[in-house]
Design a protein around this motif. Structure first.
Motif, mmCIF file in Angstrom:
data_model
loop_
_atom_site.group_PDB
_atom_site.id
_atom_site.type_symbol
_atom_site.label_atom_id
_atom_site.label_comp_id
_atom_site.label_asym_id
_atom_site.label_seq_id
_atom_site.Cartn_x
_atom_site.Cartn_y
_atom_site.Cartn_z
ATOM 1 N N LEU A 310 0.850 -1.187 0.000
ATOM 2 C CA LEU A 310 0.000 0.000 0.000
ATOM 3 C C LEU A 310 0.884 1.235 0.000
ATOM 4 C CD1 LEU A 310 -2.522 -1.118 2.778
ATOM 5 C CD2 LEU A 310 -2.860 -1.271 0.298
ATOM 6 N N GLU A 311 0.394 2.331 -0.609
ATOM 7 C CA GLU A 311 1.173 3.563 -0.700
ATOM 8 C C GLU A 311 0.349 4.771 -0.246
ATOM 9 O OE1 GLU A 311 2.223 3.671 -4.812
ATOM 10 O OE2 GLU A 311 3.217 1.725 -4.743
ATOM 11 N N PRO A 312 -0.207 4.738 0.959
ATOM 12 C CA PRO A 312 -1.014 5.878 1.412
ATOM 13 C C PRO A 312 -0.145 7.083 1.743
ATOM 14 C CG PRO A 312 -0.761 4.296 3.183
ATOM 15 C CD PRO A 312 -0.130 3.679 1.971
ATOM 16 N N GLY A 313 -0.668 8.259 1.510
ATOM 17 C CA GLY A 313 0.022 9.493 1.890
ATOM 18 C C GLY A 313 -0.829 10.276 2.864
ATOM 19 N N ARG A 314 -1.876 10.901 2.361
ATOM 20 C CA ARG A 314 -2.782 11.718 3.176
ATOM 21 C C ARG A 314 -3.304 10.931 4.392
ATOM 22 N NH1 ARG A 314 -6.812 15.969 1.451
ATOM 23 N NH2 ARG A 314 -6.165 15.594 -0.690
ATOM 24 N N ALA A 315 -3.638 9.658 4.195
ATOM 25 C CA ALA A 315 -4.236 8.875 5.281
ATOM 26 C C ALA A 315 -3.267 8.631 6.430
ATOM 27 C CB ALA A 315 -4.759 7.542 4.746
ATOM 28 N N LEU A 316 -1.960 8.641 6.170
ATOM 29 C CA LEU A 316 -0.991 8.436 7.248
ATOM 30 C C LEU A 316 -0.744 9.704 8.051
ATOM 31 C CD1 LEU A 316 1.654 6.031 5.676
ATOM 32 C CD2 LEU A 316 -0.259 5.493 7.189
ATOM 33 N N VAL A 317 -0.913 10.863 7.433
ATOM 34 C CA VAL A 317 -0.721 12.108 8.185
ATOM 35 C C VAL A 317 -2.062 12.672 8.680
ATOM 36 C CG1 VAL A 317 1.459 12.717 7.099
ATOM 37 C CG2 VAL A 317 -0.677 13.466 6.039
ATOM 38 N N ASP A 318 -3.135 11.900 8.557
ATOM 39 C CA ASP A 318 -4.442 12.336 9.049
ATOM 40 C C ASP A 318 -4.372 12.628 10.549
ATOM 41 O OD1 ASP A 318 -7.194 12.793 9.335
ATOM 42 O OD2 ASP A 318 -7.625 10.655 9.634
ATOM 43 N N GLY A 319 -4.782 13.829 10.928
ATOM 44 C CA GLY A 319 -4.779 14.208 12.342
ATOM 45 C C GLY A 319 -3.412 14.517 12.903
ATOM 46 N N ALA A 320 -2.370 14.519 12.054
ATOM 47 C CA ALA A 320 -1.002 14.619 12.549
ATOM 48 C C ALA A 320 -0.387 15.998 12.351
ATOM 49 C CB ALA A 320 -0.129 13.562 11.868
ATOM 50 N N GLY A 321 -1.196 17.020 12.081
ATOM 51 C CA GLY A 321 -0.614 18.348 11.930
ATOM 52 C C GLY A 321 -1.666 19.417 11.750
ATOM 53 N N PHE A 322 -1.297 20.658 12.073
ATOM 54 C CA PHE A 322 -2.167 21.798 11.775
ATOM 55 C C PHE A 322 -1.304 22.990 11.403
ATOM 56 C CE2 PHE A 322 -2.071 21.885 16.573
ATOM 57 C CZ PHE A 322 -1.439 23.121 16.759
ATOM 58 N N SER A 323 -1.939 24.006 10.821
ATOM 59 C CA SER A 323 -1.226 25.180 10.320
ATOM 60 C C SER A 323 -1.679 26.420 11.066
ATOM 61 C CB SER A 323 -1.477 25.350 8.821
ATOM 62 O OG SER A 323 -0.988 24.231 8.107
#
Length: 457
Positions: A310-323
Motif C-alpha cells: 500500500l502507498e497511502p500518503g494523506r491517510a498516514l498524516v491524518d490528524g497529525a498536523g495543523f497550520s
C-alpha cells in the motif's frame, strides 16, 4: 437574498486530542514567539505512527503479508520518515531528492518504493544502487532499466504498473498487449530484472474497485510465474480515504452549498470529499474483506502467496498536523469581514487547483504573550486572505463564523492540514520564507530538520 442564505453552516474539523491540548497550552504561544511572527506548521509524528501502525495491523488481522509505504509527496517533513523504519513499513518516492531524503533518514533501499512515470536515468541509477523496488510505467522505461542494471551489474527489483481496464485513457501504466510483451522481455535469458509483481493506482476512494483490480492482478502474477518470475507482490497504490468532518455536518454543508456562501461568489467546482466512510485502516480492512466470486480478497492473496503493498500518503498524516497563521489585520466587506494573515494561501492549498480547504479555522487569542482559544463574542463572519498583492491569494473564500473579531497578533489555526495542504503548492513569493514545520512531542518542540541531527531515542 435573505442574509441567512449567505451564512454557511459550521464545518468543524475532526481532531485528535493532542491538537486540542496544544492549543490550550502555553506551548503554542512559546512556538509562535520562537518562530518570530510568521506562519508555521505543527506536526505530530506520534499520530503518524499510530496511523501507520493501524494499517500494518489491518493487514496482519486478515492474515495478509504486506508493506505500508508512506507516499512521501503528501508532506515533505523529515520527521515522518523516521517512523517508517519499523517492520512492515517503508517510503514511496518519485524523485532523486525524495529518495536521498529517505536514505538520509535511515530508510534502507529495500524499504523504498520508487514510482512515477518516465523516471530519469539519475533516479533509476540511484534506485538500482540501493536495491529499491521500482514500479516501471512503460516499455521504454523498462528498456532503460535493463540497460542501466546491466551496466551496473545490479539486479533490478521491478513491479510493472498496470493501466486499469476501467481507465483505458489513463496516461499511466502498461496497456494489456504492452504488459504481456514486458513480462516476456523480463523473462529473457540473462535479464538483470527480477519481476516481483504488478502495481496499479486508482482515482477515487471506493474499496470495491481496488479489491477487484487486486484480484485481477493475482491472475497476472500466476501467469508470470509460468514464465519463471517470482511475481509475489501487488501494489494497490494510495487513495486511502480520510474523513475531516463528521457525516451530518458534511451532508448539511453539501446539501445547501451555493455561491452566496463565498466571497466574490468563488464557490469551488471541485473539493475533496471531506467526509468518507470507511477511512484509514478501516478502508484497508474493507478492501481485504471484499468478496470476489464469494471469496474475500485476503483469502485469495493468502492462497496465492502474494504480499499486498500500500502507498497511502494523506491517510498516514491524518490528524497529525495543523497550520497556524498570525493575524495582520481585519476590515469590513459586504456582509462579512476580510481577515488578512501573515503568509500565503499556497501554504494552505488543497490538492486540486482552484479548490479550497473547507474545515473551519479556529481563532486563538494572543494576550500578554499568552494564547487561548477564543470564546468571547460577539461572533463575526469572515473570509481569510493571504498577505500578498494578488487577489487570488485567499486561504478561505467561504465566509466562516469566528467567536470574536480577529485582532492583530491573534492566531488562526487550520486543523488537520498535514495531508497536501501544508506544502504541495508552497511558494516563496514576495521572498517570504516558507513556513517552518515544528515537531511536537508533549511539551517539547523543535523545528523539523532534513536529517536527524537531534538525539535519536
Amino acid at each position: 437574498m435573505d442574509l441567512t442564505d449567505t451564512l454557511s453552516p459550521p464545518l468543524p474539523a475532526l481532531e485528535r486530542p493532542w491538537a486540542h491540548r496544544l492549543r490550550d497550552s502555553e506551548t503554542l504561544g512559546e512556538i509562535a514567539r520562537g518562530i518570530g511572527g510568521g506562519p508555521f506548521h505543527v506536526i505530530h509524528p506520534a499520530t503518524f505512527a499510530e496511523n501507520l501502525g493501524a494499517m500494518v495491523t489491518a493487514l496482519a488481522a486478515e492474515g495478509v503479508d504486506g508493506t505500508v509505504y508512506y507516499g512521501k509527496k503528501a508532506n515533505k517533513a523529515a520527521a515522518w520518515l523516521r517512523e517508517c523504519t519499523r517492520p512492515g513499513t517503508g517510503v514511496d518516492v518519485a524523485s532523486v531528492p525524495e529518495l536521498v531524503h529517505a536514505l538520509g533518514n535511515g530508510l534502507r533501499g529495500e524499504a523504498i518504493g520508487v514510482t512515477g512515470a518516465a523516471k530519469p536515468d539519475g533516479l533509476l541509477w540511484l534506485a538500482l544502487r540501493h536495491r529499491c523496488l521500482l514500479a516501471v510505467d512503460a516499455a521504454d522505461e523498462l528498456e532503460r532499466v535493463l540497460r542501466l542494471a546491466a551496466d551496473l551489474g545490479e539486479t533490478a527489483e521491478v513491479l510493472l504498473r498496470v493501466r486499469p481496464p476501467s481507465a483505458p485513457e489513463s496516461r499511466f501504466g502498461f496497456a494489456s498487449d504492452a504488459l504481456s510483451a514486458a513480462v516476456r522481455s523480463c523473462a529473457e535469458p540473462g535479464s538483470p530484472v527480477v519481476l516481483r509483481g504488478f502495481s496499479f493506482h486508482l482515482d477515487g476512494y471506493d474499496p470495491v474497485p481496488r479489491a477487484e483490480l487486486a484480484a485481477y492482478l493475482i491472475g497476472l502474477c500466476r501467469d508470470a510465474r509460468v514464465l519463471g518470475h517470482p511475481a509475489s507482490k501487488i501494489s494497490a497504490g494510495g487513495g486511502i480515504a480520510v474523513s475531516y468532518v463528521d457525516a451530518e455536518d458534511w451532508a448539511r454543508f453539501e446539501s445547501g452549498r451555493h455561491d452566496g456562501w463565498f466571497h466574490a461568489q468563488r464557490n469551488p467546482a471541485r473539493t475533496y470529499p471531506y467526509h468518507q466512510s470507511p477511512a484509514g485502516a478501516a478502508m484497508v480492512t474493507a478492501v481485504l474483506r471484499h468478496e470476489i466470486g464469494g471469496t474475500p480478497l485476503a483469502k485469495l492473496l493468502r492462497a496465492a502467496g502474494i504480499e499486498l503493498l500500500l502507498e497511502p500518503g494523506r491517510a498516514l498524516v491524518d490528524g497529525a498536523g495543523f497550520s497556524v497563521f498570525p493575524v495582520l489585520g481585519c476590515k469590513p466587506a459586504e456582509g462579512h469581514l476580510i481577515t488578512t494573515v501573515a503568509g500565503l494561501s499556497m501554504s494552505l492549498s488543497e490538492q486540486w487547483k482552484g479548490s479550497e480547504f473547507l474545515p473551519d479555522p479556529v481563532l486563538v487569542r494572543r494576550e500578554a504573550g499568552e494564547v487561548r482559544e477564543s470564546t468571547a463574542g460577539p461572533p463575526v463572519r469572515t473570509v481569510v486572505g493571504g498577505s500578498s498583492c494578488m487577489e487570488y491569494d485567499v486561504l478561505t473564500w467561504r465566509a466562516v463564523e469566528l467567536p470574536a473579531r480577529p485582532r492583530t497578533g491573534d492566531l488562526l489555526v487550520y486543523p488537520n492540514t498535514a495531508g497536501y495542504q501544508m506544502d504541495k503548492n508552497e511558494s516563496g513569493f514576495h521572498q517570504l520564507p516558507l513556513p517552518p514545520k515544528v515537531v511536537v512531542d508533549g511539551d517539547h518542540w523543535h523545528v523539523d530538520t532534513d536529517y536527524p541531527i537531534q538525539e535519536i531515542r
